[in-house]
Design a protein around this motif. Sequence first.
Motif, PDB file in Angstrom:
ATOM      1  N   THR A  84      58.585  81.622  32.434  1.00 30.93           N
ATOM      2  CA  THR A  84      59.493  80.706  33.136  1.00 30.93           C
ATOM      3  C   THR A  84      60.260  81.390  34.272  1.00 30.93           C
ATOM      4  N   GLY A  85      60.419  82.716  34.202  1.00 31.07           N
ATOM      5  CA  GLY A  85      61.095  83.418  35.289  1.00 31.07           C
ATOM      6  C   GLY A  85      60.402  83.185  36.624  1.00 31.07           C
TER       7      GLY A  85
ATOM      8  N   TYR B 157      61.885  80.194  38.393  1.00 31.13           N
ATOM      9  CA  TYR B 157      63.164  80.488  39.050  1.00 31.13           C
ATOM     10  C   TYR B 157      62.920  81.356  40.290  1.00 31.13           C
ATOM     11  N   ARG B 158      61.968  82.247  40.188  1.00 29.70           N
ATOM     12  CA  ARG B 158      61.636  83.087  41.341  1.00 29.70           C
ATOM     13  C   ARG B 158      61.056  82.242  42.482  1.00 29.70           C
TER      14      ARG B 158
ATOM     15  N   ARG C 265      72.374  91.773  37.209  1.00 33.75           N
ATOM     16  CA  ARG C 265      71.621  90.606  36.745  1.00 33.75           C
ATOM     17  C   ARG C 265      71.981  90.264  35.295  1.00 33.75           C
TER      18      ARG C 265
ATOM     19  N   ARG D 128      68.546  74.325  37.138  1.00 30.79           N
ATOM     20  CA  ARG D 128      68.104  74.332  35.731  1.00 30.79           C
ATOM     21  C   ARG D 128      67.614  72.945  35.310  1.00 30.79           C
TER      22      ARG D 128
ATOM     23  N   ASP E 258      73.426  86.773  34.116  1.00 28.87           N
ATOM     24  CA  ASP E 258      72.618  85.955  33.207  1.00 28.87           C
ATOM     25  C   ASP E 258      73.340  85.714  31.877  1.00 28.87           C
TER      26      ASP E 258
ATOM     27  N   GLY F 249      61.502  83.802  28.696  1.00 30.70           N
ATOM     28  CA  GLY F 249      62.527  83.655  29.729  1.00 30.70           C
ATOM     29  C   GLY F 249      63.888  84.060  29.200  1.00 30.70           C
ATOM     30  N   ARG F 250      64.890  83.197  29.438  1.00 33.33           N
ATOM     31  CA  ARG F 250      66.254  83.506  29.009  1.00 33.33           C
ATOM     32  C   ARG F 250      66.788  82.492  27.997  1.00 33.33           C
ATOM     33  N   ASP F 251      66.329  81.254  28.092  1.00 40.11           N
ATOM     34  CA  ASP F 251      66.915  80.177  27.279  1.00 40.11           C
ATOM     35  C   ASP F 251      65.841  79.342  26.595  1.00 40.11           C
ATOM     36  N   LEU F 252      64.687  79.953  26.332  1.00 40.17           N
ATOM     37  CA  LEU F 252      63.573  79.185  25.749  1.00 40.17           C
ATOM     38  C   LEU F 252      63.883  78.776  24.319  1.00 40.17           C
TER      39      LEU F 252
ATOM     40  N   ARG G 235      76.933  83.297  32.619  1.00 40.15           N
ATOM     41  CA  ARG G 235      76.964  81.986  33.272  1.00 40.15           C
ATOM     42  C   ARG G 235      77.317  80.897  32.254  1.00 40.15           C
TER      43      ARG G 235
ATOM     44  N   SER H 245      69.666  80.637  39.432  1.00 42.41           N
ATOM     45  CA  SER H 245      69.426  80.135  38.069  1.00 42.41           C
ATOM     46  C   SER H 245      70.718  79.698  37.388  1.00 42.41           C
TER      47      SER H 245
ATOM     48  N   ALA I 293      66.965  84.955  42.396  1.00 41.42           N
ATOM     49  CA  ALA I 293      66.588  84.103  41.257  1.00 41.42           C
ATOM     50  C   ALA I 293      67.719  84.068  40.230  1.00 41.42           C
ATOM     51  N   SER I 294      68.326  85.218  39.997  1.00 48.54           N
ATOM     52  CA  SER I 294      69.420  85.285  39.033  1.00 48.54           C
ATOM     53  C   SER I 294      70.599  84.446  39.517  1.00 48.54           C
TER      54      SER I 294
HETATM   55  O1   DC Z   1      62.322  86.871  33.819  1.00 49.40           O
HETATM   56  P1   DC Z   1      62.592  87.163  35.270  1.00 49.40           P
HETATM   57  O2   DC Z   1      63.249  88.501  35.468  1.00 49.40           O
HETATM   58  O3   DC Z   1      61.387  86.975  36.133  1.00 49.40           O
HETATM   59  O4   DC Z   1      63.662  86.043  35.724  1.00 49.40           O
HETATM   60  C1   DC Z   1      64.255  86.038  37.004  1.00 49.40           C
HETATM   61  C2   DC Z   1      65.618  85.353  36.918  1.00 49.40           C
HETATM   62  O5   DC Z   1      65.441  83.963  36.580  1.00 49.40           O
HETATM   63  C3   DC Z   1      66.543  85.911  35.839  1.00 49.40           C
HETATM   64  O6   DC Z   1      67.432  86.903  36.358  1.00 49.40           O
HETATM   65  C4   DC Z   1      67.318  84.721  35.340  1.00 49.40           C
HETATM   66  C5   DC Z   1      66.452  83.541  35.681  1.00 49.40           C
HETATM   67  N1   DC Z   1      65.819  82.915  34.523  1.00 49.40           N
HETATM   68  C6   DC Z   1      66.584  82.023  33.800  1.00 49.40           C
HETATM   69  O7   DC Z   1      67.757  81.830  34.121  1.00 49.40           O
HETATM   70  N2   DC Z   1      66.038  81.350  32.767  1.00 49.40           N
HETATM   71  C7   DC Z   1      64.766  81.572  32.395  1.00 49.40           C
HETATM   72  N3   DC Z   1      64.260  80.888  31.362  1.00 49.40           N
HETATM   73  C8   DC Z   1      63.974  82.511  33.099  1.00 49.40           C
HETATM   74  C9   DC Z   1      64.545  83.183  34.157  1.00 49.40           C
END
Ligand code: DC
Length: 241
Positions: free
Chosen positions: A53-54, A57-58, A198, A127, A202, A147-150, A205, A121, A117-118
């Motif tokens: 999923t990153g 956002y990228r 980052r 989102r 992350d 990702g971060r919030d899966l 937030r 996001s 991206a950070s």
């Molecule tokens: O996983 P990554 O480093 O490619 O992600 C890049 C940025 O995207 C990360 O700093 C925060 C955001 N991100 C997010 O907020 N939620 C996700 N599920 C995936 C990435």
Amino acid sequence: MTRTIIHSQQADASDPPSSERRLIVTIDGPAGAGKSTVAKRLAQRLGYLYLETGALYRAVAWKVATSGVSPSDQQGVASLLPVTRITMEPGGVEARVLVDGKDVSGEIRAPEISRIASIVSAIPAVREWLLPLQRQLGSARGLVAEGRDLGTRIFPGADVKFFLEADVEVRTARRALELKAAGDAAVLEQTREAIRARDARDRSRDLAPLVPAPDASVIDTSALDADQVVDRMMAVIAKKL
Ligand code: DC
């Protein structure tokens, strides 16, 4: 297994039929914890789809960067979304990502895009816009999504959830290695600071911050290689299969 997902809202009629033992596995964690490497290997071992999923956002960050909009201009970023078309082909290996028809798969890996991206996001509109796209994939089952919030927000009902952690020095060294600059002190310093910034963004937030889901298995990967992490994950998953 490859599927093309075109931005949000568009249902994909080619979803494979769900089978009772095909799981949804989520992997969350900070930059450099090893999520992508282990998620890819895990998806391969299980024969599941891999969703990074990153990259979405990228892709938004790339659009922001090339449009000349400041990443911190929330309204400006939000106004780009309706005129942005993201296409992603997730699969067993690196996903191909297109923004408005242009293949940006390589460009979105640049450190500057990581930073943007950070920032973007944390914007609620971003989102919200990316949420249905991610959920649509999960409906197919047989999925490893990272990702971060899966585990907390996108697939709160996932069968197995992991959260990877690693010491910041280890994560810095891994990123520097990816950038092919492992021995370069200046790059190491820059990378360490970028990771710290980052992480702070992350984790702090308001919306969907980076935290382990209450039911996630937390794995510290600092002293483990990718195969060792995958082995531990498989031991957890085996109980659910
Ligand atoms: O996983 P990554 O480093 O490619 O992600 C890049 C940025 O995207 C990360 O700093 C925060 C955001 N991100 C997010 O907020 N939620 C996700 N599920 C995936 C990435």
